[in-house]
Scaffold this motif. Sequence first.
Motif, PDB file in Angstrom:
ATOM      1  N   THR A 176       0.827  -1.205   0.000  1.00 55.50           N
ATOM      2  CA  THR A 176       0.000   0.000   0.000  1.00 55.50           C
ATOM      3  C   THR A 176       0.859   1.251   0.000  1.00 55.50           C
ATOM      4  O   THR A 176       0.585   2.229  -0.718  1.00 55.50           O
ATOM      5  CB  THR A 176      -0.925   0.000   1.232  1.00 55.50           C
ATOM      6  OG1 THR A 176      -1.774  -1.151   1.185  1.00 55.50           O
ATOM      7  CG2 THR A 176      -1.789   1.248   1.267  1.00 55.50           C
ATOM      8  N   ARG A 177       1.899   1.228   0.797  1.00 60.13           N
ATOM      9  CA  ARG A 177       2.763   2.400   0.919  1.00 60.13           C
ATOM     10  C   ARG A 177       3.590   2.647  -0.339  1.00 60.13           C
ATOM     11  O   ARG A 177       3.739   3.778  -0.787  1.00 60.13           O
ATOM     12  CB  ARG A 177       3.702   2.233   2.114  1.00 60.13           C
ATOM     13  CG  ARG A 177       4.660   3.390   2.323  1.00 60.13           C
ATOM     14  CD  ARG A 177       5.489   3.192   3.579  1.00 60.13           C
ATOM     15  NE  ARG A 177       6.429   2.097   3.443  1.00 60.13           N
ATOM     16  CZ  ARG A 177       7.687   2.239   2.998  1.00 60.13           C
ATOM     17  NH1 ARG A 177       8.115   3.434   2.608  1.00 60.13           N
ATOM     18  NH2 ARG A 177       8.493   1.210   2.933  1.00 60.13           N
ATOM     19  N   LEU A 178       4.134   1.567  -0.925  1.00 63.75           N
ATOM     20  CA  LEU A 178       5.093   1.713  -2.014  1.00 63.75           C
ATOM     21  C   LEU A 178       4.447   1.805  -3.388  1.00 63.75           C
ATOM     22  O   LEU A 178       5.055   2.317  -4.335  1.00 63.75           O
ATOM     23  CB  LEU A 178       6.091   0.546  -1.990  1.00 63.75           C
ATOM     24  CG  LEU A 178       6.941   0.452  -0.717  1.00 63.75           C
ATOM     25  CD1 LEU A 178       7.702  -0.852  -0.688  1.00 63.75           C
ATOM     26  CD2 LEU A 178       7.880   1.639  -0.622  1.00 63.75           C
ATOM     27  N   GLY A 179       3.227   1.278  -3.525  1.00 62.71           N
ATOM     28  CA  GLY A 179       2.541   1.338  -4.808  1.00 62.71           C
ATOM     29  C   GLY A 179       3.315   0.629  -5.906  1.00 62.71           C
ATOM     30  O   GLY A 179       3.772  -0.505  -5.732  1.00 62.71           O
ATOM     31  N   ASN A 180       3.499   1.301  -7.037  1.00 64.41           N
ATOM     32  CA  ASN A 180       4.176   0.703  -8.187  1.00 64.41           C
ATOM     33  C   ASN A 180       5.673   0.978  -8.233  1.00 64.41           C
ATOM     34  O   ASN A 180       6.335   0.697  -9.240  1.00 64.41           O
ATOM     35  CB  ASN A 180       3.537   1.218  -9.483  1.00 64.41           C
ATOM     36  CG  ASN A 180       2.076   0.805  -9.605  1.00 64.41           C
ATOM     37  OD1 ASN A 180       1.703  -0.294  -9.213  1.00 64.41           O
ATOM     38  ND2 ASN A 180       1.258   1.695 -10.155  1.00 64.41           N
ATOM     39  N   THR A 181       6.211   1.524  -7.160  1.00 68.46           N
ATOM     40  CA  THR A 181       7.637   1.864  -7.170  1.00 68.46           C
ATOM     41  C   THR A 181       8.534   0.644  -6.974  1.00 68.46           C
ATOM     42  O   THR A 181       9.746   0.739  -7.174  1.00 68.46           O
ATOM     43  CB  THR A 181       7.949   2.884  -6.066  1.00 68.46           C
ATOM     44  OG1 THR A 181       7.641   2.306  -4.781  1.00 68.46           O
ATOM     45  CG2 THR A 181       7.140   4.147  -6.272  1.00 68.46           C
ATOM     46  N   VAL A 182       7.953  -0.485  -6.596  1.00 67.00           N
ATOM     47  CA  VAL A 182       8.740  -1.692  -6.380  1.00 67.00           C
ATOM     48  C   VAL A 182       7.908  -2.915  -6.764  1.00 67.00           C
ATOM     49  O   VAL A 182       6.696  -2.953  -6.530  1.00 67.00           O
ATOM     50  CB  VAL A 182       9.204  -1.797  -4.905  1.00 67.00           C
ATOM     51  CG1 VAL A 182       8.030  -1.752  -3.964  1.00 67.00           C
ATOM     52  CG2 VAL A 182      10.028  -3.056  -4.682  1.00 67.00           C
ATOM     53  N   LYS A 183       8.542  -3.903  -7.373  1.00 68.61           N
ATOM     54  CA  LYS A 183       7.874  -5.158  -7.701  1.00 68.61           C
ATOM     55  C   LYS A 183       7.956  -6.083  -6.484  1.00 68.61           C
ATOM     56  O   LYS A 183       9.045  -6.442  -6.046  1.00 68.61           O
ATOM     57  CB  LYS A 183       8.539  -5.816  -8.904  1.00 68.61           C
ATOM     58  CG  LYS A 183       8.486  -4.996 -10.180  1.00 68.61           C
ATOM     59  CD  LYS A 183       9.243  -5.696 -11.300  1.00 68.61           C
ATOM     60  CE  LYS A 183       9.251  -4.862 -12.571  1.00 68.61           C
ATOM     61  NZ  LYS A 183      10.044  -5.513 -13.649  1.00 68.61           N
ATOM     62  N   ILE A 184       6.795  -6.446  -5.975  1.00 68.01           N
ATOM     63  CA  ILE A 184       6.745  -7.300  -4.787  1.00 68.01           C
ATOM     64  C   ILE A 184       6.015  -8.593  -5.134  1.00 68.01           C
ATOM     65  O   ILE A 184       4.871  -8.572  -5.581  1.00 68.01           O
ATOM     66  CB  ILE A 184       6.016  -6.597  -3.624  1.00 68.01           C
ATOM     67  CG1 ILE A 184       6.716  -5.276  -3.279  1.00 68.01           C
ATOM     68  CG2 ILE A 184       5.968  -7.507  -2.397  1.00 68.01           C
ATOM     69  CD1 ILE A 184       5.972  -4.448  -2.266  1.00 68.01           C
ATOM     70  N   LYS A 185       6.672  -9.705  -4.916  1.00 66.95           N
ATOM     71  CA  LYS A 185       6.076 -11.010  -5.168  1.00 66.95           C
ATOM     72  C   LYS A 185       6.132 -11.828  -3.887  1.00 66.95           C
ATOM     73  O   LYS A 185       7.202 -12.043  -3.321  1.00 66.95           O
ATOM     74  CB  LYS A 185       6.818 -11.741  -6.289  1.00 66.95           C
ATOM     75  CG  LYS A 185       6.187 -13.080  -6.667  1.00 66.95           C
ATOM     76  CD  LYS A 185       6.952 -13.734  -7.810  1.00 66.95           C
ATOM     77  CE  LYS A 185       6.310 -15.067  -8.192  1.00 66.95           C
ATOM     78  NZ  LYS A 185       7.067 -15.737  -9.295  1.00 66.95           N
ATOM     79  N   TYR A 186       4.957 -12.257  -3.432  1.00 65.96           N
ATOM     80  CA  TYR A 186       4.866 -13.037  -2.192  1.00 65.96           C
ATOM     81  C   TYR A 186       4.069 -14.295  -2.452  1.00 65.96           C
ATOM     82  O   TYR A 186       2.937 -14.245  -2.919  1.00 65.96           O
ATOM     83  CB  TYR A 186       4.206 -12.199  -1.090  1.00 65.96           C
ATOM     84  CG  TYR A 186       3.891 -12.977   0.170  1.00 65.96           C
ATOM     85  CD1 TYR A 186       4.844 -13.809   0.758  1.00 65.96           C
ATOM     86  CD2 TYR A 186       2.642 -12.880   0.772  1.00 65.96           C
ATOM     87  CE1 TYR A 186       4.553 -14.519   1.911  1.00 65.96           C
ATOM     88  CE2 TYR A 186       2.338 -13.579   1.933  1.00 65.96           C
ATOM     89  CZ  TYR A 186       3.298 -14.395   2.497  1.00 65.96           C
ATOM     90  OH  TYR A 186       3.011 -15.101   3.639  1.00 65.96           O
ATOM     91  N   GLU A 187       4.657 -15.454  -2.147  1.00 63.14           N
ATOM     92  CA  GLU A 187       3.996 -16.737  -2.340  1.00 63.14           C
ATOM     93  C   GLU A 187       4.098 -17.582  -1.068  1.00 63.14           C
ATOM     94  O   GLU A 187       5.143 -17.598  -0.401  1.00 63.14           O
ATOM     95  CB  GLU A 187       4.634 -17.507  -3.505  1.00 63.14           C
ATOM     96  CG  GLU A 187       4.437 -16.848  -4.868  1.00 63.14           C
ATOM     97  CD  GLU A 187       5.070 -17.658  -5.987  1.00 63.14           C
ATOM     98  OE1 GLU A 187       5.964 -18.476  -5.686  1.00 63.14           O
ATOM     99  OE2 GLU A 187       4.686 -17.469  -7.155  1.00 63.14           O
ATOM    100  N   LEU A 188       3.004 -18.265  -0.754  1.00 61.59           N
ATOM    101  CA  LEU A 188       2.944 -19.157   0.394  1.00 61.59           C
ATOM    102  C   LEU A 188       2.397 -20.492  -0.066  1.00 61.59           C
ATOM    103  O   LEU A 188       1.333 -20.551  -0.681  1.00 61.59           O
ATOM    104  CB  LEU A 188       2.048 -18.560   1.494  1.00 61.59           C
ATOM    105  CG  LEU A 188       1.722 -19.464   2.691  1.00 61.59           C
ATOM    106  CD1 LEU A 188       2.992 -19.834   3.442  1.00 61.59           C
ATOM    107  CD2 LEU A 188       0.714 -18.777   3.618  1.00 61.59           C
ATOM    108  N   ASP A 189       3.129 -21.564   0.225  1.00 61.58           N
ATOM    109  CA  ASP A 189       2.719 -22.889  -0.231  1.00 61.58           C
ATOM    110  C   ASP A 189       2.873 -23.890   0.903  1.00 61.58           C
ATOM    111  O   ASP A 189       3.913 -23.937   1.564  1.00 61.58           O
ATOM    112  CB  ASP A 189       3.563 -23.321  -1.431  1.00 61.58           C
ATOM    113  CG  ASP A 189       3.115 -24.669  -1.982  1.00 61.58           C
ATOM    114  OD1 ASP A 189       1.895 -24.907  -2.054  1.00 61.58           O
ATOM    115  OD2 ASP A 189       3.986 -25.494  -2.304  1.00 61.58           O
ATOM    116  N   GLY A 190       1.809 -24.666   1.146  1.00 59.46           N
ATOM    117  CA  GLY A 190       1.872 -25.697   2.175  1.00 59.46           C
ATOM    118  C   GLY A 190       0.776 -25.537   3.209  1.00 59.46           C
ATOM    119  O   GLY A 190       0.034 -24.553   3.228  1.00 59.46           O
ATOM    120  N   ILE A 191       0.680 -26.519   4.091  1.00 57.99           N
ATOM    121  CA  ILE A 191      -0.333 -26.524   5.151  1.00 57.99           C
ATOM    122  C   ILE A 191       0.240 -25.829   6.382  1.00 57.99           C
ATOM    123  O   ILE A 191       1.262 -26.249   6.938  1.00 57.99           O
ATOM    124  CB  ILE A 191      -0.755 -27.963   5.493  1.00 57.99           C
ATOM    125  CG1 ILE A 191      -1.352 -28.636   4.255  1.00 57.99           C
ATOM    126  CG2 ILE A 191      -1.759 -27.971   6.644  1.00 57.99           C
ATOM    127  CD1 ILE A 191      -1.680 -30.101   4.459  1.00 57.99           C
TER     128      ILE A 191
END
Length: 232
Positions: A119-134
Amino acid sequence: MIKHFNGGPPTQYSHTVLVYLIGVISSLLFAINNRLRNVEKEKIQSELSFLKAQINPHFLFNTLNSIYALAIKKDDKTADAVVQLSELMRYIITNANDDVIALDKELNYIDNFIQLQKTRLGNTVKIKYELDGIVYGKCITPLILISFIENAFKHGVNPNQDSEININITILEDFLTLFVSNNKVDSVQSQSGIGLQNTIDRLNHLYPKNHELLIDDSQNKYTVTLKINIGC
């Protein structure tokens, strides 16, 4: 005739004294060893409390900065950010001092932190977050993962440079693997900070034989790979 004896089998009295002395010495050694263990345990607990006391204000300071940046821009997402901050603080107040916490609560804290940064950074940085598993039925020490993620945002963001942050959390049986990478950019915060070093110290204290930490500090990228036991 008087006969002199230079030796002979020990008497029953000698046996009794010897057994008594062995018992006393063994008891003293056991008491000393037990006391040393307690002192070492108290020392470790004191160090961990000190580390947590340093970590919590650090997170609060950075999060408030994020809210402030949104408010200055009169961003419509300011209200959402306030709610995210509220959840972050609730977690710190109610759970951060626990020895262990349910993994899903820790991951919810991480998700709120990442969403706040997006929310703070907007489009100024590419952020990729992935969560996999139980995630359910697993346990972890509070705030043991977030410093590595926060460090990427601290040193991997510059609106005028190619800023990219990748965060991947994989859960397989009783092990969690955290991978965090960020491009190296010019940053006013040139040092890793006390939060990251404290987390490394806590890992060594709490997971001495139950974690593997690999940090790759190359010319253009900084990566962290942490594998940690999350069995309850």
